[in-house]
Design an enzyme around this catalytic site. Structure first.
Site, PDB file in Angstrom:
ATOM      1  N   ASP A  45       0.946  -1.181   0.006  1.00 45.72           N
ATOM      2  CA  ASP A  45      -0.133  -0.070  -0.095  1.00 45.72           C
ATOM      3  C   ASP A  45       0.779   1.338  -0.185  1.00 45.72           C
ATOM      4  O   ASP A  45       1.932   1.671   0.940  1.00 45.72           O
ATOM      5  CB  ASP A  45      -0.897   0.031   1.280  1.00 45.72           C
ATOM      6  N   TYR A 102       3.718   9.677  -0.388  1.00 44.16           N
ATOM      7  CA  TYR A 102       4.651   8.924   0.543  1.00 44.16           C
ATOM      8  C   TYR A 102       6.119   9.120  -0.058  1.00 44.16           C
ATOM      9  O   TYR A 102       7.229   9.077   0.673  1.00 44.16           O
ATOM     10  CB  TYR A 102       4.257   7.581   0.532  1.00 44.16           C
ATOM     11  N   LYS A 148      -2.302   6.042  -4.669  1.00 42.99           N
ATOM     12  CA  LYS A 148      -3.179   7.073  -4.444  1.00 42.99           C
ATOM     13  C   LYS A 148      -2.852   8.621  -4.846  1.00 42.99           C
ATOM     14  O   LYS A 148      -1.861   8.859  -5.011  1.00 42.99           O
ATOM     15  CB  LYS A 148      -3.376   7.282  -2.924  1.00 42.99           C
TER      16      LYS A 148
HETATM   17  N1  LIG Z   1      -5.308   6.466   3.472  1.00 44.84           N
HETATM   18  C1  LIG Z   1      -4.512   7.280   4.252  1.00 44.84           C
HETATM   19  O1  LIG Z   1      -4.877   8.345   4.603  1.00 44.84           O
HETATM   20  C2  LIG Z   1      -3.773   6.266   5.157  1.00 44.84           C
HETATM   21  C3  LIG Z   1      -3.341   7.159   6.421  1.00 44.84           C
HETATM   22  C4  LIG Z   1      -2.400   6.508   7.156  1.00 44.84           C
HETATM   23  C5  LIG Z   1      -1.795   5.230   6.854  1.00 44.84           C
HETATM   24  N2  LIG Z   1      -2.164   4.473   5.607  1.00 44.84           N
HETATM   25  C6  LIG Z   1      -1.605   3.337   5.302  1.00 44.84           C
HETATM   26  O2  LIG Z   1      -1.677   2.521   6.293  1.00 44.84           O
HETATM   27  C7  LIG Z   1      -0.276   1.879   6.678  1.00 44.84           C
HETATM   28  C8  LIG Z   1      -0.108   1.630   8.021  1.00 44.84           C
HETATM   29  O3  LIG Z   1      -0.643   2.672   8.749  1.00 44.84           O
HETATM   30  P1  LIG Z   1       0.262   3.558   9.784  1.00 44.84           P
HETATM   31  O4  LIG Z   1       1.703   3.428   9.066  1.00 44.84           O
HETATM   32  O5  LIG Z   1      -0.188   4.990  10.120  1.00 44.84           O
HETATM   33  O6  LIG Z   1       0.751   2.766  11.157  1.00 44.84           O
HETATM   34  P2  LIG Z   1       0.404   1.298  11.773  1.00 44.84           P
HETATM   35  O7  LIG Z   1       0.680   0.070  10.843  1.00 44.84           O
HETATM   36  O8  LIG Z   1      -0.861   1.250  12.727  1.00 44.84           O
HETATM   37  O9  LIG Z   1       1.745   1.216  12.816  1.00 44.84           O
HETATM   38  C9  LIG Z   1       3.010   1.520  12.204  1.00 44.84           C
HETATM   39  C10 LIG Z   1       3.842   1.721  13.546  1.00 44.84           C
HETATM   40  O10 LIG Z   1       3.831   0.375  14.311  1.00 44.84           O
HETATM   41  C11 LIG Z   1       5.129  -0.346  14.467  1.00 44.84           C
HETATM   42  N3  LIG Z   1       5.196  -1.712  14.201  1.00 44.84           N
HETATM   43  C12 LIG Z   1       4.806  -2.320  13.131  1.00 44.84           C
HETATM   44  N4  LIG Z   1       4.784  -3.498  13.472  1.00 44.84           N
HETATM   45  C13 LIG Z   1       5.012  -3.714  14.793  1.00 44.84           C
HETATM   46  C14 LIG Z   1       4.864  -4.596  15.849  1.00 44.84           C
HETATM   47  N5  LIG Z   1       4.629  -5.828  15.380  1.00 44.84           N
HETATM   48  N6  LIG Z   1       4.984  -4.651  17.051  1.00 44.84           N
HETATM   49  C15 LIG Z   1       5.066  -3.078  17.374  1.00 44.84           C
HETATM   50  N7  LIG Z   1       5.106  -1.992  16.524  1.00 44.84           N
HETATM   51  C16 LIG Z   1       5.001  -2.390  15.462  1.00 44.84           C
HETATM   52  C17 LIG Z   1       6.146   0.421  13.317  1.00 44.84           C
HETATM   53  O11 LIG Z   1       7.196   0.660  13.558  1.00 44.84           O
HETATM   54  P3  LIG Z   1       8.518  -0.416  12.589  1.00 44.84           P
HETATM   55  O12 LIG Z   1       8.315   0.160  11.263  1.00 44.84           O
HETATM   56  O13 LIG Z   1       9.778  -0.071  13.410  1.00 44.84           O
HETATM   57  O14 LIG Z   1       8.238  -1.644  12.975  1.00 44.84           O
HETATM   58  C18 LIG Z   1       5.394   1.766  13.175  1.00 44.84           C
HETATM   59  O15 LIG Z   1       5.922   2.943  14.093  1.00 44.84           O
HETATM   60  C19 LIG Z   1       0.550   3.152   6.065  1.00 44.84           C
HETATM   61  O16 LIG Z   1       1.975   2.591   6.039  1.00 44.84           O
HETATM   62  C20 LIG Z   1      -0.172   3.434   4.709  1.00 44.84           C
HETATM   63  O17 LIG Z   1      -0.011   2.423   3.788  1.00 44.84           O
HETATM   64  C21 LIG Z   1      -3.136   5.211   5.067  1.00 44.84           C
END
Ligand SMILES: NC(=O)c1ccc[n+]([C@@H]2O[C@H](COP(=O)([O-])OP(=O)(O)OC[C@H]3O[C@@H](n4cnc5c(N)ncnc54)[C@H](OP(=O)(O)O)[C@@H]3O)[C@@H](O)[C@H]2O)c1
Length: 285
Positions: A52, A57, A87
């Protein structure tokens, strides 16, 4: 078919309303910065078959390069077995939408995009509908396999449905986790055959130590992250965990060998506090 071992994460798919199968777990690459290429490589090695991304990004090029290099090293896999979502930056006009998509395809060198989303409902009604028409044409012309929206609230979805679109969105990508379940919106999507993609499914790490999450992780002998992701899968959502750490990338995909009981699912639903980790655009005018 691929001769690499097919694990749960490789074979778990959901059927979209256009008849296309999409993986249930995608690696998120928001803020993956200069670790993007390795993260994508490790994810593909771990069996993920979807990434994704988004133009904003700033790492579409790296994602495309990592996918292409993985395909070269694993010739038994083909491009059509790997899902690439990206996107549109902002809703400005039909022409900008078409050229932005072409830009994404060019940067990634992937030939086409599997899922293209309007990233936000910004720009007002006319722009939203104009940009949606651009996505429909891109779909008809084969530049994308599926189209959808992101950060759309019920009113934005209703507005689109009322406009009698040629194509109903396949997906609405929104923030969803037990601390923000958006139950009305997810029910609306499911009623209209729109798959919910849950972003920030790990709550960006902010609720890992919540007692209920810790208790369930001990009960199932899995990590807290795996509980959060499994909750999303059992709710019927597609989950998009982001990590650039190889061990966590592998573990986040390993969520198929246990099941959260119904009563525990209800307890997790009950944790809803409307927590917004990123942005809340669902009421955007
Ligand atoms: N459409 C939109 O507006 C929108 C907005 C936000 C996000 N997104 C998409 O959704 C994806 C995920 O959301 P997000 O990046 O906001 O947050 P998330 O996936 O909820 O959390 C990511 C965080 O959690 C940590 N993490 C990952 N695996 C872990 C584990 N097993 N244990 C503990 N910590 C862990 C990561 O650190 P490390 O990397 O150090 O593991 C990072 O700091 C994004 O990358 C993006 O593709 C879309």
């Amino acid at each position: 078919m691929a001769s690499v071992p097919v694990s749960g994460v490789s074979s778990a798919t959901v059927l979209l309303n256009n008849g296309v199968s999409m993986p249930k777990v995608h690696l998120g690459v928001y803020q993956s910065t200069n670790r993007t290429k390795n993260a994508v490589k490790w994810a593909l090695q771990a069996g993920y078959r979807a990434i994704d991304c988004a133009e904003t990004y700033g790492n579409e090029k790296e994602v495309g390069a990592a996918i292409i290099s993985y395909l070269k090293a694993n010739p038994e896999l083909s491009r059509d077995e790997i899902w690439f979502t990206t996107k549109l930056r902002v809703n400005t006009s039909y022409d900008v939408t078409r050229s932005s998509l072409k830009g994404s395809i060019k940067r990634t060198k992937l030939g086409y995009v599997d899922l293209y989303l309007l990233h936000t409902p910004s720009g007002g009604r006319e722009k939203r509908l104009e940009c949606w028409r651009a996505l429909e044409d891109a779909l008809i012309e084969g530049e994308v396999r599926s189209i959808g929206v992101s950060n759309y609230g019920i009113k934005h979805l209703q507005e689109l449905l009322d406009s009698k679109p040629r194509v109903i969105p396949a997906v609405n990508q929104i923030e969803v986790h037990p601390f923000n379940t958006h139950s009305n919106l997810t029910a609306f999507c499911q009623k209209h055959g729109i798959v919910v993609q849950a972003y920030s499914p790990l709550v960006q790490g902010r609720r890992m130590d919540h007692p209920t999450i810790v208790e369930l992780s001990k009960k199932h002998k899995v990590s807290q992250a795996q509980i959060l992701l499994r909750w999303g899968i059992q709710k019927g959502f597609v989950v998009l965990p982001k990590s650039t750490n190889q061990e966590r990338i592998i573990a986040n995909a390993d969520i198929w060998e246990f099941e959260i009981e119904e009563t525990d699912m209800e307890r997790l639903d009950g944790l809803d506090e409307g927590l917004v980790t990123e942005w809340d655009l669902l009421d955007t005018e």
